[in-house]
Design a protein around this motif. Sequence first.
Motif, PDB file in Angstrom:
ATOM      1  N   ARG A  95      31.855  40.805  29.904  1.00  0.00           N
ATOM      2  CA  ARG A  95      31.252  42.810  29.684  1.00  0.00           C
ATOM      3  C   ARG A  95      31.334  42.940  31.122  1.00  0.00           C
ATOM      4  O   ARG A  95      31.233  43.892  31.134  1.00  0.00           O
ATOM      5  CB  ARG A  95      29.831  42.551  29.066  1.00  0.00           C
ATOM      6  N   THR A  96      31.015  41.880  32.155  1.00  0.00           N
ATOM      7  CA  THR A  96      31.189  42.071  33.487  1.00  0.00           C
ATOM      8  C   THR A  96      32.002  42.479  33.980  1.00  0.00           C
ATOM      9  O   THR A  96      32.413  43.357  34.742  1.00  0.00           O
ATOM     10  CB  THR A  96      30.103  41.194  34.394  1.00  0.00           C
ATOM     11  N   ALA A  97      33.066  42.164  33.198  1.00  0.00           N
ATOM     12  CA  ALA A  97      34.111  41.917  33.848  1.00  0.00           C
ATOM     13  C   ALA A  97      35.186  43.313  33.255  1.00  0.00           C
ATOM     14  O   ALA A  97      36.097  44.148  34.204  1.00  0.00           O
ATOM     15  CB  ALA A  97      35.512  41.186  33.647  1.00  0.00           C
ATOM     16  N   LEU A  98      35.061  43.823  31.746  1.00  0.00           N
ATOM     17  CA  LEU A  98      34.907  44.875  31.534  1.00  0.00           C
ATOM     18  C   LEU A  98      34.511  45.685  32.131  1.00  0.00           C
ATOM     19  O   LEU A  98      35.373  46.727  32.382  1.00  0.00           O
ATOM     20  CB  LEU A  98      34.600  45.492  29.628  1.00  0.00           C
ATOM     21  N   ALA A  99      33.486  46.301  32.797  1.00  0.00           N
ATOM     22  CA  ALA A  99      32.980  47.251  33.569  1.00  0.00           C
ATOM     23  C   ALA A  99      33.759  47.242  35.006  1.00  0.00           C
ATOM     24  O   ALA A  99      33.411  49.247  35.660  1.00  0.00           O
ATOM     25  CB  ALA A  99      31.413  46.922  33.080  1.00  0.00           C
ATOM     26  N   ALA A 100      33.991  45.991  36.017  1.00  0.00           N
ATOM     27  CA  ALA A 100      34.234  46.002  36.721  1.00  0.00           C
ATOM     28  C   ALA A 100      35.733  46.929  37.277  1.00  0.00           C
ATOM     29  O   ALA A 100      35.786  47.702  37.882  1.00  0.00           O
ATOM     30  CB  ALA A 100      34.440  44.447  37.959  1.00  0.00           C
ATOM     31  N   ALA A 101      36.230  46.349  35.167  1.00  0.00           N
ATOM     32  CA  ALA A 101      37.603  47.135  35.751  1.00  0.00           C
ATOM     33  C   ALA A 101      37.958  48.375  35.720  1.00  0.00           C
ATOM     34  O   ALA A 101      38.147  49.238  36.294  1.00  0.00           O
ATOM     35  CB  ALA A 101      38.321  46.758  34.437  1.00  0.00           C
ATOM     36  N   GLY A 102      36.496  49.287  34.588  1.00  0.00           N
ATOM     37  CA  GLY A 102      36.581  50.765  34.839  1.00  0.00           C
ATOM     38  C   GLY A 102      35.925  50.788  35.850  1.00  0.00           C
ATOM     39  O   GLY A 102      37.272  52.211  36.056  1.00  0.00           O
ATOM     40  N   ALA A 103      35.045  50.316  36.516  1.00  0.00           N
ATOM     41  CA  ALA A 103      35.166  51.459  37.695  1.00  0.00           C
ATOM     42  C   ALA A 103      35.845  51.282  39.190  1.00  0.00           C
ATOM     43  O   ALA A 103      35.624  51.661  39.804  1.00  0.00           O
ATOM     44  CB  ALA A 103      33.383  49.982  38.165  1.00  0.00           C
ATOM     45  N   ALA A 104      36.389  50.039  38.843  1.00  0.00           N
ATOM     46  CA  ALA A 104      37.670  49.339  39.692  1.00  0.00           C
ATOM     47  C   ALA A 104      39.194  50.634  39.896  1.00  0.00           C
ATOM     48  O   ALA A 104      39.270  50.445  40.093  1.00  0.00           O
ATOM     49  CB  ALA A 104      37.833  48.030  39.737  1.00  0.00           C
ATOM     50  N   GLY A 105      38.842  51.053  38.132  1.00  0.00           N
ATOM     51  CA  GLY A 105      39.811  52.287  37.719  1.00  0.00           C
ATOM     52  C   GLY A 105      41.169  51.085  37.484  1.00  0.00           C
ATOM     53  O   GLY A 105      42.295  51.235  37.576  1.00  0.00           O
ATOM     54  N   VAL A 106      41.101  49.930  37.298  1.00  0.00           N
ATOM     55  CA  VAL A 106      41.886  48.562  36.418  1.00  0.00           C
ATOM     56  C   VAL A 106      42.471  49.323  34.685  1.00  0.00           C
ATOM     57  O   VAL A 106      42.024  48.537  34.223  1.00  0.00           O
ATOM     58  CB  VAL A 106      41.909  47.047  36.673  1.00  0.00           C
ATOM     59  N   ASP A 107      43.421  49.756  34.226  1.00  0.00           N
ATOM     60  CA  ASP A 107      43.702  50.404  33.510  1.00  0.00           C
ATOM     61  C   ASP A 107      43.550  49.579  32.130  1.00  0.00           C
ATOM     62  O   ASP A 107      43.437  49.067  30.892  1.00  0.00           O
ATOM     63  CB  ASP A 107      44.351  51.439  33.314  1.00  0.00           C
ATOM     64  N   ARG A 108      44.160  48.027  33.329  1.00  0.00           N
ATOM     65  CA  ARG A 108      44.653  46.948  32.018  1.00  0.00           C
ATOM     66  C   ARG A 108      44.162  45.873  32.398  1.00  0.00           C
ATOM     67  O   ARG A 108      43.640  45.389  33.232  1.00  0.00           O
ATOM     68  CB  ARG A 108      46.804  46.492  31.981  1.00  0.00           C
ATOM     69  N   PHE A 109      44.126  45.369  30.565  1.00  0.00           N
ATOM     70  CA  PHE A 109      42.643  44.125  30.304  1.00  0.00           C
ATOM     71  C   PHE A 109      43.463  43.122  29.400  1.00  0.00           C
ATOM     72  O   PHE A 109      43.889  43.883  28.768  1.00  0.00           O
ATOM     73  CB  PHE A 109      41.292  44.754  30.210  1.00  0.00           C
ATOM     74  N   LEU A 110      44.196  41.641  30.305  1.00  0.00           N
ATOM     75  CA  LEU A 110      44.333  40.911  29.017  1.00  0.00           C
ATOM     76  C   LEU A 110      43.259  40.098  28.430  1.00  0.00           C
ATOM     77  O   LEU A 110      42.593  38.792  29.416  1.00  0.00           O
ATOM     78  CB  LEU A 110      45.391  40.229  29.647  1.00  0.00           C
ATOM     79  N   LEU A 111      42.710  39.559  27.309  1.00  0.00           N
ATOM     80  CA  LEU A 111      41.430  38.168  27.449  1.00  0.00           C
ATOM     81  C   LEU A 111      42.614  37.808  26.842  1.00  0.00           C
ATOM     82  O   LEU A 111      43.279  37.974  25.511  1.00  0.00           O
ATOM     83  CB  LEU A 111      40.823  39.039  26.683  1.00  0.00           C
ATOM     84  N   LEU A 112      42.317  35.557  26.978  1.00  0.00           N
ATOM     85  CA  LEU A 112      42.686  35.151  26.066  1.00  0.00           C
ATOM     86  C   LEU A 112      41.580  34.818  25.460  1.00  0.00           C
ATOM     87  O   LEU A 112      40.182  34.314  26.272  1.00  0.00           O
ATOM     88  CB  LEU A 112      42.914  33.860  27.246  1.00  0.00           C
ATOM     89  N   SER A 113      41.629  34.979  24.650  1.00  0.00           N
ATOM     90  CA  SER A 113      40.431  34.570  23.073  1.00  0.00           C
ATOM     91  C   SER A 113      40.411  32.765  22.443  1.00  0.00           C
ATOM     92  O   SER A 113      41.376  32.284  22.662  1.00  0.00           O
ATOM     93  CB  SER A 113      40.697  35.854  22.464  1.00  0.00           C
TER      94      SER A 113
END
Length: 222
Positions: A95-113
């Motif tokens: 959840r920290t990573a998701l929020a940080a991506a949004g705050a930094a303007g990083v649009d793409r996110f790949l999760l290894l689940s």
Amino acid sequence: MSMQVFVVGVTGRTGRLLARDLLSRGDVVRGLVRDEQSRREMAGEGVAAVLGSIAEVDTDALARMLDATDVLVYAAGSNGGVREVTKAVDADGLRTALAAAGAAGVDRFLLLSVLPEAWRERELEADEEYYFHVKKAADVAVARSALEWVILRPSLLHDGPATGTVTLGPAVMHGEVSRSDVAATMAEILHEPRITRRILELDGGATPLREAVLAAAEGFSP
């Protein structure tokens, strides 16, 4: 086209393989490491790592680390250990990573689940059941985000050699897949911008890896 990729979990077995694959393509790879020795080791492999623990870093600090990042990969995981670590890494850290991506303007996110059926043939202990619950909740959090996300769910991982062939699709049967093939699939997905807002499952198989990713991009499973 080369990218700047930030990998949370870059010192893990799959994250490290991913970094090597991306570097071989000419991408810039950065990541989060917990100590100076790891930072030096990763620097020797070409990864510009920064010090910090995903279990401890806050959103603002991680967002600052993501400057000029094109895509954030979350490859960290507790692997079904004690629930305190699972919560810190697979829940709170994600959840920290998701929020940080949004705050930094990083649009793409790949999760290894993880493939939900993995280990289901075994009798699981309470902490392992908790792990699968948390991983599912992480998938939901990513899928509900405003980012251009991809969730990759591999089967049971092993450290055998890469085969270069896989089974990839929205739903696949549970078996085994090498970490090398998982990392290579992740790298291909990162270089295929048509794959977005998709959950893909991955297993060993007979389809050449690049063909499997192209088929996923075009909306069908080979």
